[in-house]
Design an enzyme around this catalytic site. Structure first.
Site, PDB file in Angstrom:
ATOM      1  N   SER A 179     -29.475  74.436 -20.342  1.00  0.00           N
ATOM      2  CA  SER A 179     -28.708  75.367 -21.168  1.00  0.00           C
ATOM      3  C   SER A 179     -29.140  75.243 -22.617  1.00  0.00           C
ATOM      4  O   SER A 179     -29.252  74.136 -23.158  1.00  0.00           O
ATOM      5  CB  SER A 179     -27.210  75.061 -21.056  1.00  0.00           C
ATOM      6  OG  SER A 179     -26.720  75.399 -19.784  1.00  0.00           O
ATOM      7  N   HIS A 208     -21.955  77.892 -25.359  1.00  0.00           N
ATOM      8  CA  HIS A 208     -21.203  76.886 -24.594  1.00  0.00           C
ATOM      9  C   HIS A 208     -21.716  75.479 -24.869  1.00  0.00           C
ATOM     10  O   HIS A 208     -20.991  74.501 -24.658  1.00  0.00           O
ATOM     11  CB  HIS A 208     -21.210  77.217 -23.092  1.00  0.00           C
ATOM     12  CG  HIS A 208     -22.456  76.908 -22.352  1.00  0.00           C
ATOM     13  ND1 HIS A 208     -23.446  77.843 -22.110  1.00  0.00           N
ATOM     14  CD2 HIS A 208     -22.892  75.770 -21.758  1.00  0.00           C
ATOM     15  CE1 HIS A 208     -24.409  77.297 -21.410  1.00  0.00           C
ATOM     16  NE2 HIS A 208     -24.104  76.040 -21.177  1.00  0.00           N
ATOM     17  N   ASP A 217     -24.546  84.306 -25.183  1.00  0.00           N
ATOM     18  CA  ASP A 217     -24.380  82.854 -25.174  1.00  0.00           C
ATOM     19  C   ASP A 217     -25.340  82.194 -26.162  1.00  0.00           C
ATOM     20  O   ASP A 217     -26.319  81.563 -25.774  1.00  0.00           O
ATOM     21  CB  ASP A 217     -24.596  82.330 -23.755  1.00  0.00           C
ATOM     22  CG  ASP A 217     -23.989  80.955 -23.541  1.00  0.00           C
ATOM     23  OD1 ASP A 217     -23.559  80.340 -24.532  1.00  0.00           O
ATOM     24  OD2 ASP A 217     -23.948  80.503 -22.384  1.00  0.00           O
TER      25      ASP A 217
END
Length: 734
Positions: free
Chosen positions: A666, A80, A215
């Site tokens: 992230s 992402h 991810d």
């Protein structure tokens, strides 16, 4: 036998050291004992040194974190986080978002886009004295002096165009640090799994656990042949980082100590209770309402037009993530009385403060008065600011402001409009085309305009520009004309405005340019009011923080700055938790969970080749028998462990730990005690979202993608053999 539930629960209770803290690297030696307790073997002094492994391999994307994993500039981050680069290269004929992408060699690695950057932090210097010396008591003048002092520090730092420097406030203006970062301007896409892997579970699973998300994505940094950063060119060569991470193919087990390095976005743990109440009662619900309307609109328009779906995929994903977080915050405030907890702590602080005869008795009162004005200002301006949300109007406003700022000496220009900013300014104007369509922009703008005309706080110049449109039909007719007559949809013409004069803008017939000119003085007045409030806060906040830090130290609580997108380290352990529904959530998930969730319908539509590999137990060398430590391990000497049953027998997909993270973390590398890569941070559990305001060690868990799942995908599913060869793979018995 398997470790008993009681023993597992003890990992969440009896052994629960307070793993709170988003620490500046230089603080590591001060918490060396806590790192040792967690089994972190790498010396704290080494972690404090940004020139040494592993910190010199950790980089920022500007909005996420990444890390070097090969001597050829290979970088790993979250799927992402690389979404924009994947989207940039996706077309109707080859949709890499849907199908994934793997470059078989470096020649096949495409640019991730003109705006993609890697920022390598090389130096952090305390410049508090230089920023805060001889400041005026007048709030606006004080604000401007701080900005001038920051610009002077930045100018002295940026003697080399390959570096980007910034001055960042810590502890709400009590300290300032100058941060020097090398900029990599050529970033390329190397390997991305399809979204059905990288975002498996989609918004439904976002912030939830158990998770089964792959991810991850690999990028590569390129530079000129001279080894210096350069914009994209076919002649560029892979960047050679000072170091790159060792990848531990054995990963971690329950109870292992881990740490995370990255660039967390923003937390509010030292803010007053009144600020939390304002966020809970007005700010978050108001934002959530607008986000949900925009999400529903883009989804509907994307369903009707696949090009819209591709162009707005990144925007939609970002909005959905913010929406889920807002809902999680609001739910968390209801489930746990965070406001009550904060108020009790604040009352205790005030009681402690009264005992200190040297303390400023009006400390909180003065700050509360400024914050009340700030909250009123936010509410008053909210609908007017949203009414200017059109992408083309934003571009026109920025371009006109640039023309205005160019009339000043460079050092006196507003930040964002100096010569150092113009490359990124131009890149932002170019990037509009990759995530913009007239119909979507028009529809979203109309929604904000409808909300503006429906409320009483009007702005005369704006109403005049809209010809006093009083209902939706009037607005549609007016706005249709804006988009029909503008030339800002043309990239070349849009970029040409960067060189136009103020007179050119003021004589233009382009409707968006005219509106930007008409609104300029009003927006400048609002900006001045905001700066004045900020100037007041630069006086009140630091005094408050001095007292807060003294109070925390008196209670032996961790003292670290709120997150502000600068490099931080946090530590913890691999650990499950007792969830809100009274179920203990195990720290690891298995491949079989992907197949169990699979419905064939997005977002639970795992690729066929992945499902086949799971069904045939094609695990290769990545399977593990158990996720628990041997009974003779250090952990089991602290907790009564029984002989673990080897009943995992799968590849771990995601795992939990007690590290203290937030947005911006992230893509952050998750390290074992030796400083070897064992996973990537990508999320938090739903119960933990409120940690932006208050850290609760019992339920705060971060969610990571396990390195063994990444390696399994590369090895057994997508056959990224060329990339595996680049990695420095190690095992626990090496």
């Amino acid at each position: 036998m398997r470790m008993t539930l009681i023993a597992a629960l003890m990992l969440s209770s009896g052994l629960a050291y307070a793993d709170e803290g988003q620490w500046q690297p230089y603080q590591m030696p001060s918490i060396a004992d806590k790192l040792t307790e967690r089994g972190i073997q790498i010396p704290a002094k080494q972690l404090a040194d940004l020139s040494q492994y592993p910190m010199n391999a950790v980089v920022s994307l500007g909005y996420c974190t990444a890390s070097f994993v090969s001597p050829q500039g290979l970088v790993v981050t979250n799927h992402h986080c690389a979404y924009r680069g994947i989207q940039y290269n996706s077309k109707k004929e080859h949709n890499y978002l849907a199908d994934g992408f793997l470059a078989s060699n470096m020649a096949d690695e495409p640019s991730a886009g003109p705006n993609e950057r890697l920022y390598i932090t090389e130096k952090v210097t305390d410049v508090t004295a230089a920023i805060t010396a001889n400041l005026s008591e007048d709030p606006l003048e004080r604000y401007e002096q701080i900005q001038t002092n920051k610009k002077a520090q930045i100018k002295d730092c940026e003697v080399d165009d390959n570096y980007r420097c910034s001055v960042t406030s810590y502890h709400h203006g009590l300290e300032y640090y100058l941060i020097k970062q090398l900029i990599i301007r050529d970033v390329r896409l190397v390997y991305a799994p399809p979204e059905s892997v990288g975002g498996y579970g989609g918004d439904i699973d976002n912030y939830e656990y158990p998770r089964h998300s792959g991810d991850f994505t690999f990028l590569r940094a390129y530079v000129g042949k001279d080894g210096k950063p350069a914009t994209y060119s076919p002649d560029n060569v892979p960047f050679k980082p000072k170091s790159y991470l060792k990848v531990n193919a054995d990963g971690v087990k329950a109870g292992d100590g881990v740490f995370v390095a990255g660039y967390p976005g923003s937390t509010s743990r030292y803010n007053l209770t009144s600020e939390l109440k304002f966020a809970s009662d007005w700010l978050y619900p108001t934002y959530a309402k607008r986000y949900q309307l925009q999400i529903d609109t883009i989804n509907q328009m994307g369903d009707a037009d696949k090009e819209v779906a591709i162009k707005y995929a990144g925007t939609l994903a970002s909005m959905a993530n913010r929406m889920k977080k807002l809902n999680g915050l609001l739910d968390g405030f209801k489930a746990t009385d965070i406001i009550g907890i904060k108020q009790t702590r604040e009352n205790n602080f005030l009681a402690w403060l009264k005992k200190d005869k040297q303390a400023n008795a009006n400390l909180i009162k003065n700050l509360e008065a400024i914050l009340a004005d700030e909250h009123t200002q936010v509410q008053t301006n909210y609908f007017f600011e949203n009414a200017q949300s059109s992408t083309l109007l934003s571009a026109a406003k920025n371009l006109y402001r640039l023309a205005k700022e160019k009339q000043k000496p460079d050092a006196e220009r507003e930040s964002g409009y100096q010569e150092r900013d113009l490359k990124m300014f131009k890149a932002n104007l170019k990037r509009i085309d990759s995530s913009f369509t007239v119909e979507v922009d028009k529809t979203l703008w109309l929604q904000d305009l409808d909300a503006y005309i429906a409320q009483p706080l009007k702005v005369e110049t704006f109403d005049n520009a809209l010809k006093n449109a009083t209902d939706h039909d009037d607005l549609i007719a007016k706005i249709d004309g804006f988009y029909a007559l503008t030339e800002l949809t043309d990239q070349a013409k849009r970029l040409a405005w960067m060189d136009k004069s103020v007179a050119d803008f003021e004589s233009s017939s382009d409707p968006f340019i005219r509106l930007a000119v008409d609104l300029f003085e009003t927006n400048l007045k609002l900006e001045k009011a905001t700066k004045t409030l900020d100037g007041k806060l630069t006086q009140a906040r630091p005094e408050y923080m001095k007292a807060i830090i003294a109070y925390y130290q008196a209670n032996n609580w961790p003292v670290y700055p709120d997150a502000n997108r600068t490099l931080r380290i946090t530590y913890g352990m691999v650990d499950g938790y007792q969830s809100k529904d009274a179920l203990y959530k195990q720290p690891f998930t298995r491949l079989e969970g992907i197949a169990a969730k699979h419905t064939g319908v997005e977002p639970f539509n795992a690729p066929e080749k992945l499902l086949k590999a799971i069904a045939t137990k094609d695990y290769g060398k990545h399977t593990i028998a158990s996720v628990y430590n041997d009974p003779q391990s250090w952990l089991c000497k602290l907790v009564s462990c029984v002989e673990p049953k080897n009943d995992f027998n799968s590849v771990p997909v995601n795992f939990l730990s007690s590290v203290d993270t937030t947005g911006g973390n992230s893509g952050s590398p998750v390290f074992n005690g030796k400083g070897e890569l064992v996973g990537l941070n990508f999320d938090s559990t739903y119960e933990a979202i409120t940690k932006d305001w208050f850290f609760n060690p019992t339920i705060t868990r971060a969610v990571h993608v396990d390195i063994r799942y990444i390696l399994w995908m590369m090895d057994q599913v997508d056959h990224a053999d060329n990339l595996i060869k680049e990695l420095n793979l190690v095992r626990n018995d090496d």
